[in-house]
Design a protein around this motif. Structure first.
Motif, PDB file in Angstrom:
ATOM      1  N   UNK A  86       0.834  -1.208   0.000  1.00 18.30           N
ATOM      2  CA  UNK A  86       0.000   0.000   0.000  1.00 18.30           C
ATOM      3  C   UNK A  86       0.866   1.256   0.000  1.00 18.30           C
ATOM      4  N   UNK A  87       2.086   1.155   0.540  1.00 21.78           N
ATOM      5  CA  UNK A  87       3.002   2.290   0.472  1.00 21.78           C
ATOM      6  C   UNK A  87       3.380   2.586  -0.977  1.00 21.78           C
ATOM      7  N   UNK A  88       3.605   1.545  -1.770  1.00 24.00           N
ATOM      8  CA  UNK A  88       3.917   1.732  -3.194  1.00 24.00           C
ATOM      9  C   UNK A  88       2.740   2.376  -3.918  1.00 24.00           C
ATOM     10  N   UNK A  89       1.538   1.940  -3.601  1.00 20.58           N
ATOM     11  CA  UNK A  89       0.347   2.451  -4.283  1.00 20.58           C
ATOM     12  C   UNK A  89      -0.012   3.870  -3.862  1.00 20.58           C
ATOM     13  N   UNK A  90       0.596   4.356  -2.796  1.00 19.38           N
ATOM     14  CA  UNK A  90       0.286   5.704  -2.311  1.00 19.38           C
ATOM     15  C   UNK A  90       1.287   6.702  -2.885  1.00 19.38           C
ATOM     16  N   UNK A  91       0.824   7.516  -3.805  1.00 19.29           N
ATOM     17  CA  UNK A  91       1.661   8.519  -4.449  1.00 19.29           C
ATOM     18  C   UNK A  91       0.758   9.654  -4.906  1.00 19.29           C
ATOM     19  N   UNK A  92       1.310  10.606  -5.624  1.00 17.68           N
ATOM     20  CA  UNK A  92       0.495  11.688  -6.165  1.00 17.68           C
ATOM     21  C   UNK A  92      -0.225  12.467  -5.087  1.00 17.68           C
ATOM     22  N   UNK A  93      -1.462  12.890  -5.361  1.00 22.26           N
ATOM     23  CA  UNK A  93      -2.186  13.767  -4.428  1.00 22.26           C
ATOM     24  C   UNK A  93      -2.371  13.200  -3.030  1.00 22.26           C
ATOM     25  N   UNK A  94      -2.548  11.872  -2.897  1.00 25.19           N
ATOM     26  CA  UNK A  94      -2.760  11.356  -1.538  1.00 25.19           C
ATOM     27  C   UNK A  94      -1.469  11.348  -0.733  1.00 25.19           C
ATOM     28  N   UNK A  95      -0.316  11.110  -1.362  1.00 19.55           N
ATOM     29  CA  UNK A  95       0.962  11.180  -0.657  1.00 19.55           C
ATOM     30  C   UNK A  95       1.330  12.636  -0.367  1.00 19.55           C
ATOM     31  N   UNK A  96       0.792  13.540  -1.168  1.00 20.00           N
ATOM     32  CA  UNK A  96       1.081  14.975  -1.089  1.00 20.00           C
ATOM     33  C   UNK A  96       0.439  15.629   0.127  1.00 20.00           C
ATOM     34  N   UNK A  97      -0.507  14.933   0.754  1.00 22.50           N
ATOM     35  CA  UNK A  97      -1.286  15.543   1.840  1.00 22.50           C
ATOM     36  C   UNK A  97      -1.067  14.778   3.141  1.00 22.50           C
ATOM     37  N   UNK A  98      -1.808  15.139   4.170  1.00 25.34           N
ATOM     38  CA  UNK A  98      -1.694  14.463   5.449  1.00 25.34           C
ATOM     39  C   UNK A  98      -2.296  15.307   6.551  1.00 25.34           C
ATOM     40  N   UNK A  99      -2.647  14.661   7.651  1.00 31.37           N
ATOM     41  CA  UNK A  99      -3.250  15.362   8.774  1.00 31.37           C
ATOM     42  C   UNK A  99      -2.266  16.373   9.347  1.00 31.37           C
ATOM     43  N   UNK A 100      -2.651  17.642   9.382  1.00 28.40           N
ATOM     44  CA  UNK A 100      -1.808  18.742   9.861  1.00 28.40           C
ATOM     45  C   UNK A 100      -0.599  18.992   8.972  1.00 28.40           C
ATOM     46  N   UNK A 101      -0.474  18.266   7.860  1.00 24.88           N
ATOM     47  CA  UNK A 101       0.654  18.425   6.960  1.00 24.88           C
ATOM     48  C   UNK A 101       1.147  17.073   6.470  1.00 24.88           C
ATOM     49  N   UNK A 102       2.113  17.098   5.550  1.00 21.47           N
ATOM     50  CA  UNK A 102       2.562  15.843   4.940  1.00 21.47           C
ATOM     51  C   UNK A 102       3.983  15.447   5.337  1.00 21.47           C
ATOM     52  N   UNK A 103       4.523  16.032   6.395  1.00 25.23           N
ATOM     53  CA  UNK A 103       5.900  15.733   6.783  1.00 25.23           C
ATOM     54  C   UNK A 103       6.112  14.232   6.966  1.00 25.23           C
ATOM     55  N   UNK A 104       5.241  13.585   7.726  1.00 26.66           N
ATOM     56  CA  UNK A 104       5.431  12.165   8.020  1.00 26.66           C
ATOM     57  C   UNK A 104       5.038  11.289   6.832  1.00 26.66           C
ATOM     58  N   UNK A 105       4.168  11.776   5.975  1.00 29.77           N
ATOM     59  CA  UNK A 105       3.806  11.036   4.762  1.00 29.77           C
ATOM     60  C   UNK A 105       5.012  10.908   3.837  1.00 29.77           C
ATOM     61  N   UNK A 106       5.806  11.961   3.730  1.00 29.25           N
ATOM     62  CA  UNK A 106       7.001  11.922   2.898  1.00 29.25           C
ATOM     63  C   UNK A 106       8.119  11.147   3.596  1.00 29.25           C
ATOM     64  N   UNK A 107       8.291  11.368   4.885  1.00 33.06           N
ATOM     65  CA  UNK A 107       9.354  10.702   5.641  1.00 33.06           C
ATOM     66  C   UNK A 107       9.272   9.184   5.540  1.00 33.06           C
ATOM     67  N   UNK A 108       8.085   8.610   5.747  1.00 36.88           N
ATOM     68  CA  UNK A 108       7.946   7.167   5.848  1.00 36.88           C
ATOM     69  C   UNK A 108       7.595   6.493   4.530  1.00 36.88           C
ATOM     70  N   UNK A 109       7.522   7.255   3.449  1.00 39.67           N
ATOM     71  CA  UNK A 109       7.187   6.651   2.152  1.00 39.67           C
ATOM     72  C   UNK A 109       8.259   5.656   1.712  1.00 39.67           C
ATOM     73  N   UNK A 110       9.493   6.132   1.540  1.00 41.03           N
ATOM     74  CA  UNK A 110      10.541   5.270   1.000  1.00 41.03           C
ATOM     75  C   UNK A 110      10.893   4.097   1.912  1.00 41.03           C
TER      76      UNK A 110
END
Length: 554
Positions: A370-394
């Motif tokens: 599901x981490x691989x499938x999460x990209x684009x607009x949904x990876x771009x966002x996040x609760x209160x910001x996307x810092x942790x969405x970008x950090x834990x993606x790779x």
């Protein structure tokens, strides 16, 4: 009564409820119209969020609406760094209308990022062509950028560009850390030190040692403890295991036991530790700090902190998180599995890392996929910001192998990383496409991005020192997961699925991905005639996912 008869009886009730429910009208007050800067348009007063524009030395404002920048066709320049590639060529107040000799046509942010990637390649020769508007006149100008090469098909693995970004970024980061310009937030400070450790360069070890000593002796926090303890413990645990320096073990043991004993009676953490009696104060369970805390406890145990309280806390937390395997993303708190998006603010990447460390293949595989499938607009966002969405993606994506990382970088990470990277090699936090900055405004995200580039070195556990137990995807399988994540953004959640035929939708109902099944079921619900007989037949499928999908659609 059989499941099929239950569903048939329920359908008439659902239909009646749906007929009585009127859709709510969206609140339109305060909506900002798209400005045309070539005709006197101004950046709205409430718009405080601009963007770093790659290694150009520029920052620019881009119109956004409903968490996307797809309506914009212009970038208004808000800052030009002195002595940067853009200095003397662009100025504050200029407007960028296009790149590569073409006007922006679908999303200036994405198009500019991709143009940066091309310009930094050997084919691009370091030349970034920009269409500049200034005081009524349009001109084509060229910025000269360093040639870093192209992202490989398996980036950051076997990728010269990723290696150069890591080396350049660590050099710049070390200079900041040496001057104590590492950011006051303990999360940022810990991640920056972890990135230097993950580089494997012994020249940085004195700086990392100093940061570990701070973490072990000087770090303290009275509020929001759970958020900070996890990342500070990650630094200490990784440092001990990478260097063998046990001088910081007393501090690690203190923090680990406080965290373990601060867990609720059911295995969760909130914004703070549990109150007497084993309950959480505030509004309860918080997974965004809770999962990193669990990872940190696992690594602290690996580093040598042994205590029954640790074992109990790890198992309680893992038991809670196992519930979500196969059902959806790890949610905000004590909630249903999230199926609106594939990953919810990076928590699936966290869970993939956790289950891999615990040696539990099913969890590592599902949450990595599901981490691989999460990209684009949904990876771009996040609760209160996307810092942790970008950090834990790779970290989550990489568990599925180099083909997975390469496909993810090609789809999203490549241009996004290049847009975020400043001309000195550091990475400021970009945030989601909103008018105002998010909760992480001003955070230094350099460590977060460099950890992604350090994956091939496998020097610490966060970057793959323990081999993945998840299946390693081939190129076709990786592309399929990327395809699963397409066709959705917060402004247009339906059109891509609405274009699919009924047969295509029925096939997608059997997808491995809960989010694909959910989006497909919603698309079928919008059609005038629902394929009830086909859905009922799917209830007899030998595939569990197909039966899940049929239930969602019905």
């Amino acid at each position: 009564m059989t499941l099929k008869n239950h569903l048939l009886a329920a359908l008439s009730t659902f239909a009646m409820v749906a007929a009585l429910a009127a859709p709510a009208m969206a609140e339109q007050s305060g909506k900002t119209t798209l400005p045309d800067f070539t005709k006197g348009g101004k950046i709205p007063a409430r718009a405080t969020h601009d963007w770093n524009l790659g290694a150009t030395g520029l920052r620019g404002w881009i119109f956004c609406d409903e968490l996307v920048t797809t309506d914009a066709r212009q970038i208004a320049i808000t800052q030009v760094d002195k002595d940067s590639p853009a200095d003397g060529i662009l100025a504050v107040g200029d407007v960028i209308l296009g790149v590569g000799g073409k006007p922006f046509s679908y999303d200036p942010r994405t198009e500019f990022g991709k143009a940066l990637t091309l310009a930094e390649s050997a084919a691009g020769g370091g030349e970034l062509a920009i269409t500049r508007w200034r005081k009524g006149k349009t001109a084509e100008v060229v910025l000269k950028l360093p040639v870093l090469g192209s992202f490989s098909a398996t980036a950051p693995f076997d990728c010269a560009k990723s290696k150069r970004i890591l080396e350049q970024g660590c050099k710049a980061l070390a200079e900041k850390v040496a001057k104590s310009e590492h950011g006051e937030d303990p999360i940022v400070r810990s991640l920056n030190a972890l990135a230097l450790l993950a580089s494997g360069d012994p020249a940085y070890l004195p700086l990392v040692k100093r940061e570990a000593e701070w973490a072990a002796t000087d770090f303290s926090e009275d509020t929001m403890k759970t958020w900070y303890y996890g990342y500070v413990m990650l630094l200490l645990s990784e440092y001990v295991m990478a260097t063998g320096d046990e001088s910081v073990m007393p501090g690690l043991r203190r923090l680990a036991l406080e965290a373990a004993r601060g867990q609720s009676a059911v295995g969760s953490w909130g914004h703070g530790f549990a109150i007497p009696g084993g309950r959480l104060g505030g509004y309860g369970m918080m997974n965004s700090p809770g999962v990193p805390l669990t990872i940190a406890l696992v690594l602290a145990r690996e580093a040598g902190v042994k205590d029954p309280a640790m074992d109990l806390a790890i198992e309680r937390s893992a038991k809670l998180l196992r519930f979500y395997i196969g059902k959806g993303a790890i949610p905000y708190g004590d909630h249903h599995p999230c199926v609106a998006v594939h990953d919810d603010n990076g928590k699936c990447g966290m869970a993939a890392v956790l289950f891999n460390l615990l040696g539990e293949k099913e969890g590592a595989e599902f949450f990595s996929r599901v981490s691989v499938a999460s990209h684009g607009p949904e990876r771009d966002c996040g609760h209160c910001g996307n810092f942790f969405n970008i950090l834990w993606a790779m970290p989550g994506v990489a568990l599925s192998g180099p083909n997975a990382t390469g496909a993810w970088m090609n789809e999203f990470g490549g241009w996004y990383f290049d847009l975020a990277r400043r001309w000195d090699g550091t990475f400021p936090h970009q945030g989601p496409p909103e008018f105002e900055q998010d909760s992480y405004e001003g955070w230094d995200a350099t460590g977060s991005y460099l950890l992604a580039c350090a994956m091939p070195l496998k020097k610490i556990y966060l970057t793959g020192k323990r081999p993945s137990i998840a299946p390693q995807l081939d190129a076709a399988a990786a592309k399929s997961l990327i395809d699963d994540g397409r066709g959705w953004n917060s402004k247009d959640q339906h059109s891509a699925y609405d274009k699919l035929s009924e047969a295509q939708l029925l096939e997608r109902l059997g997808s491995w991905a809960p989010t694909v099944r959910e989006r497909t079921a919603i698309a079928l619900e919008r059609r005038k005639e629902a394929p009830i007989s086909a859905l009922l037949k799917m209830l007899e499928s030998p595939s569990l996912e197909a039966r899940y999908g049929a239930c969602q659609a019905l």
